[in-house]
Scaffold this active site. Sequence first.
Site, short mmCIF file in Angstrom:
data_model
loop_
_atom_site.label_atom_id
_atom_site.label_comp_id
_atom_site.label_asym_id
_atom_site.label_seq_id
_atom_site.Cartn_x
_atom_site.Cartn_y
_atom_site.Cartn_z
N ASN A 180 0.58 5.02 28.34
CA ASN A 180 0.65 4.03 27.26
C ASN A 180 1.47 4.50 26.06
OD1 ASN A 180 -1.03 2.73 29.03
ND2 ASN A 180 -2.73 2.45 27.63
N ASP B 259 -7.65 4.03 15.01
CA ASP B 259 -8.34 2.85 14.49
C ASP B 259 -9.83 2.97 14.84
OD1 ASP B 259 -8.17 -0.10 13.55
OD2 ASP B 259 -9.32 -0.19 15.42
N LYS C 27 -13.31 0.51 9.42
CA LYS C 27 -13.59 -0.88 9.01
C LYS C 27 -15.00 -1.04 8.47
CE LYS C 27 -10.87 -2.37 13.04
NZ LYS C 27 -11.34 -1.47 14.12
N GLY D 280 -0.87 2.75 17.90
CA GLY D 280 -2.17 3.22 17.44
C GLY D 280 -3.14 3.39 18.59
N TYR E 164 -18.40 0.43 15.71
CA TYR E 164 -18.25 1.04 17.04
C TYR E 164 -19.28 2.15 17.28
CZ TYR E 164 -13.65 -1.28 16.81
OH TYR E 164 -12.62 -2.20 16.67
N ARG F 116 -3.60 7.80 31.49
CA ARG F 116 -3.38 6.53 30.79
C ARG F 116 -2.81 6.76 29.39
NH1 ARG F 116 -6.98 2.15 32.55
NH2 ARG F 116 -6.07 1.54 34.53
N GLY G 73 0.86 -1.18 0.00
CA GLY G 73 0.00 0.00 0.00
C GLY G 73 0.89 1.22 0.00
N GLY H 260 -6.93 2.98 19.68
CA GLY H 260 -8.16 2.29 19.30
C GLY H 260 -9.37 3.03 19.83
N THR H 261 -10.41 3.13 19.02
CA THR H 261 -11.57 3.95 19.41
C THR H 261 -12.78 3.10 19.83
OG1 THR H 261 -12.41 4.13 17.15
CG2 THR H 261 -10.83 5.81 17.87
N HIS I 190 -13.81 -5.73 8.56
CA HIS I 190 -13.77 -5.93 10.02
C HIS I 190 -13.63 -7.40 10.38
CE1 HIS I 190 -15.17 -3.85 13.95
NE2 HIS I 190 -14.44 -4.89 14.24
N THR J 168 -8.17 8.00 29.80
CA THR J 168 -7.87 9.21 30.57
C THR J 168 -6.53 9.78 30.08
OG1 THR J 168 -6.60 8.01 32.23
CG2 THR J 168 -8.97 8.25 32.65
N1 LIG Z 1 -10.72 -5.98 14.92
C1 LIG Z 1 -11.42 -6.25 16.00
O1 LIG Z 1 -12.34 -7.07 15.97
C2 LIG Z 1 -11.08 -5.57 17.28
C3 LIG Z 1 -11.51 -6.13 18.48
C4 LIG Z 1 -11.17 -5.47 19.66
C5 LIG Z 1 -10.45 -4.30 19.63
N2 LIG Z 1 -10.07 -3.76 18.44
C6 LIG Z 1 -9.33 -2.48 18.37
O2 LIG Z 1 -8.23 -2.54 19.24
C7 LIG Z 1 -8.29 -1.47 20.18
C8 LIG Z 1 -7.60 -1.92 21.45
O3 LIG Z 1 -8.27 -3.05 22.00
P1 LIG Z 1 -8.46 -3.17 23.54
O4 LIG Z 1 -9.15 -1.95 24.02
O5 LIG Z 1 -9.05 -4.48 23.84
O6 LIG Z 1 -6.94 -3.15 24.02
P2 LIG Z 1 -6.23 -3.24 25.38
O7 LIG Z 1 -5.39 -2.02 25.48
O8 LIG Z 1 -5.61 -4.59 25.48
O9 LIG Z 1 -7.32 -3.21 26.52
C9 LIG Z 1 -7.99 -2.07 26.98
C10 LIG Z 1 -8.26 -2.30 28.44
O10 LIG Z 1 -7.02 -2.12 29.11
C11 LIG Z 1 -7.18 -1.22 30.18
N3 LIG Z 1 -6.00 -0.35 30.21
C12 LIG Z 1 -5.62 0.58 29.30
N4 LIG Z 1 -4.47 1.13 29.66
C13 LIG Z 1 -4.11 0.56 30.82
C14 LIG Z 1 -3.02 0.74 31.70
N5 LIG Z 1 -2.07 1.62 31.43
N6 LIG Z 1 -2.98 -0.02 32.82
C15 LIG Z 1 -3.94 -0.90 33.11
N7 LIG Z 1 -5.01 -1.12 32.33
C16 LIG Z 1 -5.10 -0.39 31.18
C17 LIG Z 1 -8.43 -0.43 29.90
O11 LIG Z 1 -8.99 -0.14 31.12
P3 LIG Z 1 -10.12 0.99 31.34
O12 LIG Z 1 -11.37 0.42 30.77
O13 LIG Z 1 -10.14 1.15 32.82
O14 LIG Z 1 -9.65 2.21 30.64
C18 LIG Z 1 -9.25 -1.40 29.08
O15 LIG Z 1 -10.04 -2.21 29.96
C19 LIG Z 1 -9.77 -1.13 20.26
O16 LIG Z 1 -10.03 0.17 20.72
C20 LIG Z 1 -10.15 -1.28 18.81
O17 LIG Z 1 -9.74 -0.15 18.06
C21 LIG Z 1 -10.36 -4.41 17.27
#
Ligand SMILES: NC(=O)c1ccc[n+]([C@@H]2O[C@H](COP(=O)([O-])OP(=O)(O)OC[C@H]3O[C@@H](n4cnc5c(N)ncnc54)[C@H](OP(=O)(O)O)[C@@H]3O)[C@@H](O)[C@H]2O)c1
Length: 311
Positions: A273, A52, A86, A25, A57, A269, A17, A27-28, A119, A266
């Site tokens: 991160n 993303d 997506k 990245g 969503y 965070r 690409g 994620g939203t 997706h 937040t």
């Molecule tokens: N393609 C797909 O089907 C698919 C599926 C899932 C996700 N995604 C994408 O991937 C992105 C990331 O996925 P994810 O949100 O599951 O990822 P993740 O970062 O593994 O998990 C987010 C969780 O981690 C916690 N967290 C974030 N930062 C933290 C830190 N510094 N210390 C402790 N806990 C922390 C958050 O807590 P809090 O809730 O307390 O903030 C939240 O519960 C999504 O936003 C989306 O864009 C895609």
Amino acid sequence: MIKYADFQTMRIPLKNGTGQIPAVGFGTLIADLALTISATRDAVDVGYRHFDCAERYQNEREVGEALKSAFDAGVIKRQDLFMTTKLWNTNHRPERVKPAFEASLKRLGLDDLDLYLAHTPFAFQPGEEFDPRDAAGNIIYDKGVTLLDTWQAMERLVTEGKSRAIGLSDIKLEQLAPLYEAATIKPAVVQVESHIYLPETELLDFCREKGMVLLAFAPLGHGMRPGPIEDPVVLSIAARIGKTPAQVLLAWAVQRGTAMLTTPKTTARALENFDISPLPEDAFAEINAIKTRQRLNQVVESGSPGFIRLK
Ligand SMILES: NC(=O)c1ccc[n+]([C@@H]2O[C@H](COP(=O)([O-])OP(=O)(O)OC[C@H]3O[C@@H](n4cnc5c(N)ncnc54)[C@H](OP(=O)(O)O)[C@@H]3O)[C@@H](O)[C@H]2O)c1
């Protein structure tokens, strides 16, 4: 393994690409709409440049609103960002792909995308219902369209200059390999669940060989406890090197050559991160030796979302 790079600004060139995807990245996938706006704007201000999104969503409008506030304030320009969204499963019919793409662009307030992903590889019955189900509660699939049909409609978005790259998500190697072979425009990015308990090494090797970037979602194990964020090896490395467990897990993802998505909600965070740097070689090796295996999101089995709890 990537060495001595600045993980915060690292961009991985897209071989299949145009452009370069930032390794870090934002994620939203955020259920609350007001939180979507504040977290997205925080992410921009902290320095995240890769966003993303997904029609599924149901918050593309709010992401767009947050970005517009940053554009208007002169914090960033569109060309500073790498924007992904997506195509949802109900829009796999070729004639539905471009309208779905255009509708996402409109909600996001953008003229084009850096990356458009299918997706999931599963086609659901077309219509307004995101998860169409029969009376027994089973998903109604669309047998009248193949993934290649959908892909070819996505290829046209690249040739028309609407999206600089296209890719797939929630796909297994056995589905990806034939699609890769049949595709005229090869997938640039493959987004899947990947963390220390699901390293997806075989898929990562295939992606590397074919010039595709593996984009890891849930690098913190979706924050589940117990889970990667409480793994004893991670806790001990974090204490040893003066980083948080989240920073260790996110750095590991970048260090092994994947891009990754994280969803801080937040400012604190978001800062935490984003503040990631290469792990010492011994720490990286210790994490690679972890034997626990766990898939947290079953979306790859059915196309039905595992983490989405929206209004
Ligand atoms: N393609 C797909 O089907 C698919 C599926 C899932 C996700 N995604 C994408 O991937 C992105 C990331 O996925 P994810 O949100 O599951 O990822 P993740 O970062 O593994 O998990 C987010 C969780 O981690 C916690 N967290 C974030 N930062 C933290 C830190 N510094 N210390 C402790 N806990 C922390 C958050 O807590 P809090 O809730 O307390 O903030 C939240 O519960 C999504 O936003 C989306 O864009 C895609």
